[in-house]
Design an enzyme around this catalytic site. Structure first.
Site, PDB file in Angstrom:
ATOM      1  N   ASN A  12       0.707  -1.152   0.024  1.00 52.01           N
ATOM      2  CA  ASN A  12      -0.038  -0.176   0.270  1.00 52.01           C
ATOM      3  C   ASN A  12       0.981   1.289  -0.011  1.00 52.01           C
ATOM      4  O   ASN A  12       1.325   1.734   1.151  1.00 52.01           O
ATOM      5  CB  ASN A  12      -0.943   0.022   1.359  1.00 52.01           C
ATOM      6  CG  ASN A  12      -1.867   1.128   1.308  1.00 52.01           C
ATOM      7  OD1 ASN A  12      -1.788   2.020   0.381  1.00 52.01           O
ATOM      8  ND2 ASN A  12      -2.784   1.308   2.150  1.00 52.01           N
ATOM      9  N   ARG A  95      -2.663  -1.982  -3.428  1.00 50.22           N
ATOM     10  CA  ARG A  95      -3.580  -1.248  -3.349  1.00 50.22           C
ATOM     11  C   ARG A  95      -3.834  -0.251  -3.982  1.00 50.22           C
ATOM     12  O   ARG A  95      -2.758   0.651  -4.192  1.00 50.22           O
ATOM     13  CB  ARG A  95      -4.008  -0.685  -1.868  1.00 50.22           C
ATOM     14  CG  ARG A  95      -5.008   0.044  -1.413  1.00 50.22           C
ATOM     15  CD  ARG A  95      -5.029   0.850  -0.185  1.00 50.22           C
ATOM     16  NE  ARG A  95      -6.401   1.569   0.057  1.00 50.22           N
ATOM     17  CZ  ARG A  95      -6.135   2.884   0.355  1.00 50.22           C
ATOM     18  NH1 ARG A  95      -4.829   3.542   0.755  1.00 50.22           N
ATOM     19  NH2 ARG A  95      -7.285   3.632   0.552  1.00 50.22           N
ATOM     20  N   HIS A 184     -13.058   2.944   0.064  1.00 52.00           N
ATOM     21  CA  HIS A 184     -12.863   1.908   1.209  1.00 52.00           C
ATOM     22  C   HIS A 184     -13.513   0.646   0.684  1.00 52.00           C
ATOM     23  O   HIS A 184     -13.859  -0.206   1.522  1.00 52.00           O
ATOM     24  CB  HIS A 184     -13.711   2.451   2.725  1.00 52.00           C
ATOM     25  CG  HIS A 184     -13.152   3.685   3.068  1.00 52.00           C
ATOM     26  ND1 HIS A 184     -13.747   4.573   3.786  1.00 52.00           N
ATOM     27  CD2 HIS A 184     -11.568   3.977   3.390  1.00 52.00           C
ATOM     28  CE1 HIS A 184     -12.904   5.607   4.444  1.00 52.00           C
ATOM     29  NE2 HIS A 184     -11.595   5.381   3.954  1.00 52.00           N
ATOM     30  N   GLY A 216     -10.995   8.985   7.931  1.00 54.58           N
ATOM     31  CA  GLY A 216     -11.778   8.894   6.784  1.00 54.58           C
ATOM     32  C   GLY A 216     -12.890   7.797   7.281  1.00 54.58           C
ATOM     33  O   GLY A 216     -12.631   6.918   7.871  1.00 54.58           O
ATOM     34  N   ARG A 245     -12.454  16.099   7.091  1.00 49.71           N
ATOM     35  CA  ARG A 245     -13.147  16.159   5.992  1.00 49.71           C
ATOM     36  C   ARG A 245     -14.726  16.645   6.465  1.00 49.71           C
ATOM     37  O   ARG A 245     -15.065  16.200   7.611  1.00 49.71           O
ATOM     38  CB  ARG A 245     -13.076  15.012   5.161  1.00 49.71           C
ATOM     39  CG  ARG A 245     -11.796  14.829   4.355  1.00 49.71           C
ATOM     40  CD  ARG A 245     -11.902  13.497   3.438  1.00 49.71           C
ATOM     41  NE  ARG A 245     -10.743  13.168   3.021  1.00 49.71           N
ATOM     42  CZ  ARG A 245     -10.392  11.801   3.215  1.00 49.71           C
ATOM     43  NH1 ARG A 245     -11.415  10.902   3.509  1.00 49.71           N
ATOM     44  NH2 ARG A 245      -9.307  11.084   3.082  1.00 49.71           N
ATOM     45  N   GLY A 336     -15.027   2.993  14.519  1.00 50.88           N
ATOM     46  CA  GLY A 336     -16.082   1.808  14.695  1.00 50.88           C
ATOM     47  C   GLY A 336     -16.001   0.680  15.486  1.00 50.88           C
ATOM     48  O   GLY A 336     -17.074   0.175  16.096  1.00 50.88           O
ATOM     49  N   GLU A 337     -14.697   0.306  15.526  1.00 52.90           N
ATOM     50  CA  GLU A 337     -14.466  -1.029  16.341  1.00 52.90           C
ATOM     51  C   GLU A 337     -14.091  -0.669  17.850  1.00 52.90           C
ATOM     52  O   GLU A 337     -14.147  -1.615  18.647  1.00 52.90           O
ATOM     53  CB  GLU A 337     -12.998  -1.634  15.625  1.00 52.90           C
ATOM     54  CG  GLU A 337     -13.032  -2.160  14.346  1.00 52.90           C
ATOM     55  CD  GLU A 337     -11.997  -2.709  13.820  1.00 52.90           C
ATOM     56  OE1 GLU A 337     -11.084  -2.967  14.383  1.00 52.90           O
ATOM     57  OE2 GLU A 337     -11.947  -2.722  12.643  1.00 52.90           O
ATOM     58  N   GLU A 388      -8.215  -4.889   5.519  1.00 51.77           N
ATOM     59  CA  GLU A 388      -8.038  -4.844   4.136  1.00 51.77           C
ATOM     60  C   GLU A 388      -6.839  -5.490   3.437  1.00 51.77           C
ATOM     61  O   GLU A 388      -6.954  -5.785   2.159  1.00 51.77           O
ATOM     62  CB  GLU A 388      -8.032  -3.227   3.974  1.00 51.77           C
ATOM     63  CG  GLU A 388      -9.190  -2.247   4.326  1.00 51.77           C
ATOM     64  CD  GLU A 388      -9.035  -0.851   4.182  1.00 51.77           C
ATOM     65  OE1 GLU A 388      -9.391  -0.271   3.245  1.00 51.77           O
ATOM     66  OE2 GLU A 388      -8.706  -0.439   5.410  1.00 51.77           O
TER      67      GLU A 388
END
Length: 412
Positions: A12, A95, A184, A216, A245, A336-337, A388
């Site tokens: 990546n 990626r 994503h 993000g 953002r 989120g986790e 990912e």
């Protein structure tokens, strides 16, 4: 040595960094994990870890460019017996952030593929050039080895035109490639399948709302394993409130800032991408710090959190309408986790949609996918750690070794 190569190196490449993982696809185990950062600086840093042994090596020294960075990575892998010349290496998976509408699945890289990725630079000026640099360097190091591009946008190419199109002149839109692409995608693909598995079902049997909440952030509506809507658009700026953002914004704000505020397009671009979102609202883009400030009674932090949650709820409600039937909502990525208060607040008041969290389950930390909804809940609410790199490795290996059929990306 196995009968055929089973290892995949995932790269990546960012503008000044290279993240990498070497995986053995027989059991999806990680043989090496690392990061090169500050490429081009005198204080470049390389951190390399072998998960099996737990051994970590770290070096700080000038690394001039991506070619030097990848050569340094190759040296570290060689020290552990995993050199790029190893016959066990089946492929390198890259990626690539933006694949436009041309790339709808993982693709073996050749000169024509490189040219098309380069043509997409105007819609991904921050990401595709760095991805290209990593690809070209890796191809120079191993020109004989299959190299595969896995695109962040590919998972979202299944959206219907009614979701992907903006309400502008279609001829103009096509000329300048203006549409909702979404990002994503590797995370949304992995998490939607892992959520189905958590429910004991196949991806084709379930409808899932995936909430990828990191610095993000993006949401997706996934029906039967296929994305039908997503929050990010032409660029990663659209959608949810993010770390820096703005997310959704009346387009006329840009005209107003230019005409009345006298700001240049570059200044507005910087404002909306780097100085907005949570950071713009309260000066912090770390959810942990924002929650600490809220606990101390900080009004600016509380407002930033409330705006963040309000936008998140709007998308959850919208995607319930888009899907018609929702089997699960899955939280993933750093916020989120790990941020139980975000999950709790996002679900609060949505009981009419069948959504709720169990406070004890929500407050329990774990590394594995888990349900945090009450046992009797109509819709499952899950926390599903994203992976990912495993998704990229799985798609790469499937393409070069398994005839293009995706194998189960959930094995650890």
């Amino acid at each position: 040595m196995s009968a055929s190569p089973t290892r995949v190196l995932v790269l990546n490449s960012g503008s000044s960094s290279v993240k990498y993982q070497l995986l053995d696809m027989r059991d999806s185990s990680r043989l090496a994990v690392g990061l090169v950062e500050r490429i081009g600086e005198q204080t470049s840093r390389l951190r390399h870890t072998c998960p099996d042994s737990g051994d970590t090596r770290e070096a700080v020294a000038p690394i001039a460019d991506h070619e030097a960075a990848l050569k340094a990575v190759a040296e570290e892998l060689t020290r552990d017996g995993f050199g790029l010349d190893s016959p066990e290496l089946a492929a390198i998976g890259h990626r690539v952030v933006h694949g436009g509408m041309f790339f709808t699945e993982p693709t073996v890289i050749d000169d024509a593929v490189l040219a098309e990725i380069e043509r997409l630079i105007p819609v991904a000026p921050l990401h595709n050039p760095a991805n290209l640099t990593g690809i070209r360097t890796a191809r120079a190091l191993r020109p004989d080895l299959p190299q595969v591009a896995v695109f962040d946008t590919a998972f979202h190419t299944t959206m219907p035109e009614s979701a992907a199109r903006y309400a502008i002149d279609p001829n103009l839109a096509d000329r300048y490639r203006i549409r909702r692409y979404g990002f994503h995608g590797t995370s949304h693909a992995y998490v939607s399948r892992a959520t189905a598995r958590l429910l004991g079902k196949t991806p084709e049997e379930v409808n899932v709302i995936v909430l990828h909440l990191g610095n993000g952030a993006s949401a997706s509506a996934v029906r039967g394993g296929r994305c039908v809507d997503t929050s990010m658009g032409l660029t990663p700026l659209e959608g949810l409130v993010m770390g820096t953002r703005s997310g959704d914004l009346d387009p006329a704000v840009i005209f107003h800032l230019a005409r009345v505020g006298g700001m240049s397009m570059d200044e507005i671009d910087t404002l909306l991408n780097k100085r907005s979102g949570l950071f713009g609202l309260c000066g912090d883009n770390d959810m942990r710090e924002i929650r600490r400030r809220i606990d101390e009674g900080d009004a600016a932090a509380q407002l930033a959190f409330d705006i963040y949650i309000h936008r998140l709820k709007k998308y959850i409600g919208a995607y319930c309408a888009v899907l018609g039937r929702v089997d699960a909502v899955a939280f993933t990525a750093g916020v989120g986790e790990n941020a139980a208060p975000v999950r709790e607040a996002a679900m609060a008041g949505l009981e009419g949609l069948g959504l709720a969290v169990d406070p004890e389950l929500n407050g329990t930390r774990a590394d594995e996918p888990r349900l945090i909804s009450p046992a009797a809940a109509r819709v499952a609410v899950a926390v599903v750690p994203t992976d990912e790199e495993l998704e990229i490795a799985t798609q790469t290996y499937a393409l070069v070794h398994a005839g293009g059929h995706l194998v189960d990306a959930g094995r650890k």
